[in-house]
Scaffold this active site. Structure first.
Site, mmCIF file in Angstrom:
data_model
loop_
_atom_site.group_PDB
_atom_site.id
_atom_site.type_symbol
_atom_site.label_atom_id
_atom_site.label_comp_id
_atom_site.label_asym_id
_atom_site.label_seq_id
_atom_site.Cartn_x
_atom_site.Cartn_y
_atom_site.Cartn_z
ATOM 1 N N LYS A 26 26.091 -21.825 -14.308
ATOM 2 C CA LYS A 26 26.901 -22.788 -13.561
ATOM 3 C C LYS A 26 27.859 -23.483 -14.524
ATOM 4 O O LYS A 26 27.448 -23.984 -15.571
ATOM 5 C CB LYS A 26 26.013 -23.821 -12.873
ATOM 6 C CG LYS A 26 26.794 -24.952 -12.175
ATOM 7 C CD LYS A 26 25.859 -25.929 -11.471
ATOM 8 C CE LYS A 26 26.621 -27.133 -10.913
ATOM 9 N NZ LYS A 26 25.734 -28.078 -10.196
ATOM 10 N N LYS A 54 23.484 -24.415 -17.126
ATOM 11 C CA LYS A 54 24.705 -25.120 -16.726
ATOM 12 C C LYS A 54 25.386 -25.726 -17.951
ATOM 13 O O LYS A 54 24.724 -26.198 -18.877
ATOM 14 C CB LYS A 54 24.325 -26.199 -15.707
ATOM 15 C CG LYS A 54 25.441 -27.104 -15.239
ATOM 16 C CD LYS A 54 24.901 -28.107 -14.224
ATOM 17 C CE LYS A 54 25.892 -29.209 -13.891
ATOM 18 N NZ LYS A 54 25.340 -30.202 -12.952
ATOM 19 N N ASP A 95 19.170 -30.210 -10.990
ATOM 20 C CA ASP A 95 19.905 -29.998 -12.237
ATOM 21 C C ASP A 95 19.345 -30.937 -13.300
ATOM 22 O O ASP A 95 19.533 -32.154 -13.221
ATOM 23 C CB ASP A 95 21.399 -30.271 -12.031
ATOM 24 C CG ASP A 95 22.089 -29.209 -11.181
ATOM 25 O OD1 ASP A 95 21.390 -28.456 -10.482
ATOM 26 O OD2 ASP A 95 23.338 -29.143 -11.213
#
Length: 223
Positions: A184, A155, A93
C-alpha cells in the site's frame, strides 16, 4: 495498466486529521459508498459510527494502531487491534516501532507484527514502515518481517512523517514482498497521475484523502 478500471476500488479514502468530526466521517462514508472505495481509513474513535453507516455496503472500515509514531508498547497495539476489529474494522493499519528496526532487532519487529495479526483475528493487517526514515535495505528487511509476521499488506507511510510515498520505496517493498503480501502506498498522493505511478510500481492499495478528486480526474480523462 487498464485506464478504464475505476481507481476507487484500490483506494482507502482517508480522514485521519485530529480535527475530524462525526459529521465529516458520516460524509466520508457517504462518498465512499457513492464512489466505491475499498475502505474508509479513519480514527479509532469513529469506527463504530462508520461500521454502522457502511453496514450492507461493499466499503470496509479501516483504522490505525500505534498511530502515527509506532512507539506504543506491543501490549497496547495488541489491545488496540482487538478493540478495532470488535468495533467493526475489517482492516488495521499498524505502525511498527522504528527503534528496534534501526538497531537491527528484526525478530522483535516480527514478533510485534505477529501479535497484532493474531489480535486482529479476521481483520487484515497493514504494516506501516514510515519509509522516509529508512534505507532501501531496511525497507526490504522490514517487508520481510511483515511477511513472516503474517500481515496482509506492507505500507509506505502514515502521512504524518516528514515525507510521504515514494515510487522507489514501493518498488523496494514489492521486490522484497515477492508476491507474498501486497503493498500500500500512502502519503501525499493527490492526483490521478500519481495514482497511476504508484500502481505501475506495484502498489495494490492507495491511501489518500483525495480519493474523490482522483476518481473525478479519471472520469474526466478516461471514461
Amino acid at each position: 495498466m487498464d485506464l478504464l478500471s475505476n481507481p476507487a476500488a484500490l483506494i482507502d479514502q482517508t480522514l485521519l486529521l485530529p480535527t475530524a468530526t462525526a459529521g465529516q466521517i458520516e460524509a466520508l462514508c457517504e462518498e465512499a459508498v457513492e464512489y466505491g472505495f475499498a475502505t474508509v481509513c479513519i480514527p479509532p474513535v469513529f469506527v463504530p459510527l462508520a461500521a454502522d453507516r457502511l453496514y450492507g455496503s461493499t466499503v470496509g472500515v479501516c483504522s490505525v494502531v500505534g498511530f502515527p509514531c509506532g512507539y506504543n508498547s506491543s501490549r497496547q497495539k495488541v489491545q488496540e487491534a482487538a478493540d478495532l476489529v470488535a468495533a467493526g474494522a475489517v482492516e488495521v493499519d499498524m505502525v511498527i516501532a522504528l527503534g528496534p528496526l534501526l538497531e537491527g532487532s528484526l525478530a522483535q519487529v516480527e514478533e510485534e507484527i505477529a501479535q497484532v495479526v493474531l489480535a486482529a483475528r479476521e481483520g487484515r493487517v497493514k504494516v506501516i514502515l514510515e519509509c522516509c526514515y529508512l534505507t532501501d535495505p531496511l525497507i526490504m528487511r522490514a517487508t520481510e518481517a511483515a511477511v513472516r509476521g503474517g500481515a496482509a499488506f506492507v505500507k509506505t507511510s502514515t502521512g504524518f512523517g516528514p515525507a510521504g510515498a515514494v515510487v522507489a520505496d514501493v518498488q523496494a517493498m514489492v521486490t522484497a514482498a515477492a508476491g507474498r503480501i501486497k503493498v500500500k502506498a500512502a502519503g501525499g498522493i493527490r492526483t490521478f497521475d500519481q495514482y497511476l505511478q504508484f500502481v505501475a510500481a506495484g502498489a495494490e492499495r492507495i491511501g489518500t484523502s483525495a480519493g474523490t478528486s482522483i476518481v473525478k480526474e479519471w472520469l474526466a480523462r478516461c471514461v
